[in-house]
Design a protein around this motif. Structure first.
Motif, PDB file in Angstrom:
ATOM      1  N   GLY A   1      41.576  42.141  18.774  1.00 44.39           N
ATOM      2  CA  GLY A   1      40.911  42.139  20.065  1.00 44.39           C
ATOM      3  C   GLY A   1      41.809  41.959  21.270  1.00 44.39           C
ATOM      4  O   GLY A   1      41.320  41.942  22.398  1.00 44.39           O
ATOM      5  N   GLU A   2      43.113  41.812  21.082  1.00 46.76           N
ATOM      6  CA  GLU A   2      44.017  41.600  22.215  1.00 46.76           C
ATOM      7  C   GLU A   2      44.009  42.792  23.172  1.00 46.76           C
ATOM      8  O   GLU A   2      44.028  42.606  24.389  1.00 46.76           O
ATOM      9  CB  GLU A   2      45.444  41.307  21.746  1.00 46.76           C
ATOM     10  N   ALA A   3      44.004  44.004  22.630  1.00 37.86           N
ATOM     11  CA  ALA A   3      44.004  45.189  23.502  1.00 37.86           C
ATOM     12  C   ALA A   3      42.714  45.264  24.301  1.00 37.86           C
ATOM     13  O   ALA A   3      42.741  45.521  25.510  1.00 37.86           O
ATOM     14  CB  ALA A   3      44.192  46.456  22.671  1.00 37.86           C
ATOM     15  N   GLN A   4      41.585  45.013  23.636  1.00 36.59           N
ATOM     16  CA  GLN A   4      40.302  45.052  24.342  1.00 36.59           C
ATOM     17  C   GLN A   4      40.243  43.974  25.421  1.00 36.59           C
ATOM     18  O   GLN A   4      39.750  44.214  26.520  1.00 36.59           O
ATOM     19  CB  GLN A   4      39.129  44.884  23.369  1.00 36.59           C
ATOM     20  N   TYR A   5      40.754  42.794  25.105  1.00 33.14           N
ATOM     21  CA  TYR A   5      40.746  41.686  26.056  1.00 33.14           C
ATOM     22  C   TYR A   5      41.594  42.019  27.279  1.00 33.14           C
ATOM     23  O   TYR A   5      41.156  41.856  28.423  1.00 33.14           O
ATOM     24  CB  TYR A   5      41.256  40.414  25.373  1.00 33.14           C
ATOM     25  N   MET A   6      42.804  42.483  27.064  1.00 38.73           N
ATOM     26  CA  MET A   6      43.691  42.794  28.184  1.00 38.73           C
ATOM     27  C   MET A   6      43.161  43.972  28.981  1.00 38.73           C
ATOM     28  O   MET A   6      43.235  43.980  30.214  1.00 38.73           O
ATOM     29  CB  MET A   6      45.110  43.057  27.681  1.00 38.73           C
ATOM     30  N   TYR A   7      42.618  44.965  28.306  1.00 38.13           N
ATOM     31  CA  TYR A   7      42.018  46.114  28.981  1.00 38.13           C
ATOM     32  C   TYR A   7      40.869  45.646  29.880  1.00 38.13           C
ATOM     33  O   TYR A   7      40.761  46.060  31.031  1.00 38.13           O
ATOM     34  CB  TYR A   7      41.525  47.126  27.941  1.00 38.13           C
ATOM     35  N   SER A   8      40.040  44.761  29.364  1.00 39.03           N
ATOM     36  CA  SER A   8      38.905  44.240  30.139  1.00 39.03           C
ATOM     37  C   SER A   8      39.386  43.419  31.342  1.00 39.03           C
ATOM     38  O   SER A   8      38.834  43.539  32.439  1.00 39.03           O
ATOM     39  CB  SER A   8      37.995  43.383  29.263  1.00 39.03           C
ATOM     40  N   CYS A   9      40.391  42.584  31.133  1.00 34.36           N
ATOM     41  CA  CYS A   9      40.934  41.784  32.239  1.00 34.36           C
ATOM     42  C   CYS A   9      41.574  42.672  33.293  1.00 34.36           C
ATOM     43  O   CYS A   9      41.388  42.445  34.500  1.00 34.36           O
ATOM     44  CB  CYS A   9      41.937  40.761  31.716  1.00 34.36           C
ATOM     45  N   PHE A  10      42.298  43.681  32.871  1.00 30.29           N
ATOM     46  CA  PHE A  10      42.922  44.613  33.808  1.00 30.29           C
ATOM     47  C   PHE A  10      41.843  45.330  34.620  1.00 30.29           C
ATOM     48  O   PHE A  10      41.932  45.439  35.847  1.00 30.29           O
ATOM     49  CB  PHE A  10      43.788  45.616  33.031  1.00 30.29           C
ATOM     50  N   GLY A  11      40.796  45.780  33.925  1.00 30.48           N
ATOM     51  CA  GLY A  11      39.693  46.441  34.611  1.00 30.48           C
ATOM     52  C   GLY A  11      38.997  45.516  35.594  1.00 30.48           C
ATOM     53  O   GLY A  11      38.648  45.922  36.709  1.00 30.48           O
ATOM     54  N   ALA A  12      38.800  44.266  35.207  1.00 29.79           N
ATOM     55  CA  ALA A  12      38.151  43.294  36.099  1.00 29.79           C
ATOM     56  C   ALA A  12      39.015  43.029  37.332  1.00 29.79           C
ATOM     57  O   ALA A  12      38.491  42.908  38.444  1.00 29.79           O
ATOM     58  CB  ALA A  12      37.883  41.994  35.350  1.00 29.79           C
ATOM     59  N   ALA A  13      40.323  42.967  37.163  1.00 28.77           N
ATOM     60  CA  ALA A  13      41.226  42.733  38.295  1.00 28.77           C
ATOM     61  C   ALA A  13      41.195  43.924  39.259  1.00 28.77           C
ATOM     62  O   ALA A  13      41.151  43.745  40.478  1.00 28.77           O
ATOM     63  CB  ALA A  13      42.650  42.473  37.801  1.00 28.77           C
ATOM     64  N   VAL A  14      41.190  45.140  38.716  1.00 29.02           N
ATOM     65  CA  VAL A  14      41.108  46.333  39.561  1.00 29.02           C
ATOM     66  C   VAL A  14      39.774  46.346  40.306  1.00 29.02           C
ATOM     67  O   VAL A  14      39.724  46.588  41.516  1.00 29.02           O
ATOM     68  CB  VAL A  14      41.278  47.624  38.721  1.00 29.02           C
ATOM     69  N   GLU A  15      38.691  46.070  39.600  1.00 19.20           N
ATOM     70  CA  GLU A  15      37.362  46.051  40.222  1.00 19.20           C
ATOM     71  C   GLU A  15      37.276  44.982  41.312  1.00 19.20           C
ATOM     72  O   GLU A  15      36.670  45.202  42.357  1.00 19.20           O
ATOM     73  CB  GLU A  15      36.277  45.820  39.179  1.00 19.20           C
ATOM     74  N   PHE A  16      37.879  43.836  41.068  1.00 15.43           N
ATOM     75  CA  PHE A  16      37.879  42.783  42.081  1.00 15.43           C
ATOM     76  C   PHE A  16      38.565  43.275  43.356  1.00 15.43           C
ATOM     77  O   PHE A  16      38.057  43.091  44.461  1.00 15.43           O
ATOM     78  CB  PHE A  16      38.569  41.520  41.565  1.00 15.43           C
ATOM     79  N   ILE A  17      39.714  43.904  43.200  1.00 19.38           N
ATOM     80  CA  ILE A  17      40.444  44.391  44.369  1.00 19.38           C
ATOM     81  C   ILE A  17      39.628  45.450  45.106  1.00 19.38           C
ATOM     82  O   ILE A  17      39.494  45.412  46.328  1.00 19.38           O
ATOM     83  CB  ILE A  17      41.833  44.942  43.961  1.00 19.38           C
ATOM     84  N   VAL A  18      39.057  46.383  44.372  1.00 18.01           N
ATOM     85  CA  VAL A  18      38.321  47.488  44.991  1.00 18.01           C
ATOM     86  C   VAL A  18      37.031  47.019  45.650  1.00 18.01           C
ATOM     87  O   VAL A  18      36.713  47.423  46.767  1.00 18.01           O
ATOM     88  CB  VAL A  18      38.037  48.585  43.950  1.00 18.01           C
ATOM     89  N   HIS A  19      36.269  46.151  44.980  1.00 15.56           N
ATOM     90  CA  HIS A  19      34.919  45.836  45.442  1.00 15.56           C
ATOM     91  C   HIS A  19      34.738  44.457  46.064  1.00 15.56           C
ATOM     92  O   HIS A  19      33.786  44.239  46.797  1.00 15.56           O
ATOM     93  CB  HIS A  19      33.917  45.986  44.287  1.00 15.56           C
ATOM     94  N   GLU A  20      35.612  43.510  45.764  1.00 17.27           N
ATOM     95  CA  GLU A  20      35.395  42.142  46.226  1.00 17.27           C
ATOM     96  C   GLU A  20      36.445  41.619  47.185  1.00 17.27           C
ATOM     97  O   GLU A  20      36.153  40.789  48.028  1.00 17.27           O
ATOM     98  CB  GLU A  20      35.322  41.180  45.021  1.00 17.27           C
ATOM     99  N   LEU A  21      37.660  42.062  47.039  1.00 15.27           N
ATOM    100  CA  LEU A  21      38.755  41.531  47.843  1.00 15.27           C
ATOM    101  C   LEU A  21      38.582  41.939  49.308  1.00 15.27           C
ATOM    102  O   LEU A  21      38.473  43.108  49.629  1.00 15.27           O
ATOM    103  CB  LEU A  21      40.105  42.040  47.332  1.00 15.27           C
ATOM    104  N   ASP A  22      38.548  40.949  50.165  1.00 18.16           N
ATOM    105  CA  ASP A  22      38.489  41.197  51.606  1.00 18.16           C
ATOM    106  C   ASP A  22      39.811  40.714  52.184  1.00 18.16           C
ATOM    107  O   ASP A  22      40.016  39.512  52.371  1.00 18.16           O
ATOM    108  CB  ASP A  22      37.312  40.438  52.233  1.00 18.16           C
ATOM    109  N   PRO A  23      40.719  41.647  52.467  1.00 18.35           N
ATOM    110  CA  PRO A  23      42.035  41.249  52.961  1.00 18.35           C
ATOM    111  C   PRO A  23      41.984  40.429  54.242  1.00 18.35           C
ATOM    112  O   PRO A  23      42.869  39.643  54.516  1.00 18.35           O
ATOM    113  CB  PRO A  23      42.739  42.599  53.232  1.00 18.35           C
ATOM    114  N   HIS A  24      40.935  40.569  55.008  1.00 20.23           N
ATOM    115  CA  HIS A  24      40.828  39.828  56.258  1.00 20.23           C
ATOM    116  C   HIS A  24      40.425  38.372  56.047  1.00 20.23           C
ATOM    117  O   HIS A  24      40.525  37.568  56.967  1.00 20.23           O
ATOM    118  CB  HIS A  24      39.836  40.527  57.189  1.00 20.23           C
TER     119      HIS A  24
END
Length: 140
Positions: free
Chosen positions: A115-138
């Motif tokens: 499950g290491e690949a699935q876990y890291m893939y999921s974490c990577f996806g969550a980090a990308v999604e956070f940047i795209v949809h949640e991160l407010d640089p201001h």
């Protein structure tokens, strides 16, 4: 569209990063070289096959674990990994992480590694999604 938002937000944060976001990280994580890990993430886009992209992501995970341990972090769950991934992605020159995720999705379930690949893939996806949809640089 998501990748354009990713590129714009990461560039904006890099250009105006005063340390506010870094100060919100666990104190041990502040000593990690996010730019170096970000450069390692660039190799994902350079790999020709989905499996090689995933293998590169797992290499990044190993490097994060090594650097976190050197910084005194003795626990590395998702709560610790995600901020490190977000900061590393901000400093990475990645252009199309959503495309890379889509490509890796075709092979992630075929990897037999407890499950290491699935876990890291999921974490990577969550980090990308956070940047795209949640991160407010201001707000940093």
């Amino acid at each position: 569209m998501e990748d354009m938002s990713f590129v714009k937000k990461t560039a904006l944060v890099r250009s105006d990063l005063t340390g506010t976001y870094r100060s919100k990280l666990p104190s041990e994580a502040r000593g990690i070289d996010y730019e170096a890990i970000g450069l390692m993430l660039e190799a994902i886009e350079l790999q020709p096959t989905p499996r090689q992209k995933l293998d590169t992501l797992l290499d990044v995970r190993s490097e994060i674990m090594k650097r976190a341990s050197e910084a005194g972090m003795n626990r590395m769950g998702a709560d610790e990994l995600l901020p490190i991934l977000v900061m590393s992605l901000i400093w990475s020159p990645l252009i199309s992480p959503s495309r890379d995720l889509a490509e890796m999705s075709s092979v992630v379930d075929d990897v037999n590694d407890d499950g290491e690949a699935q876990y890291m893939y999921s974490c990577f996806g969550a980090a990308v999604e956070f940047i795209v949809h949640e991160l407010d640089p201001h707000m940093l």
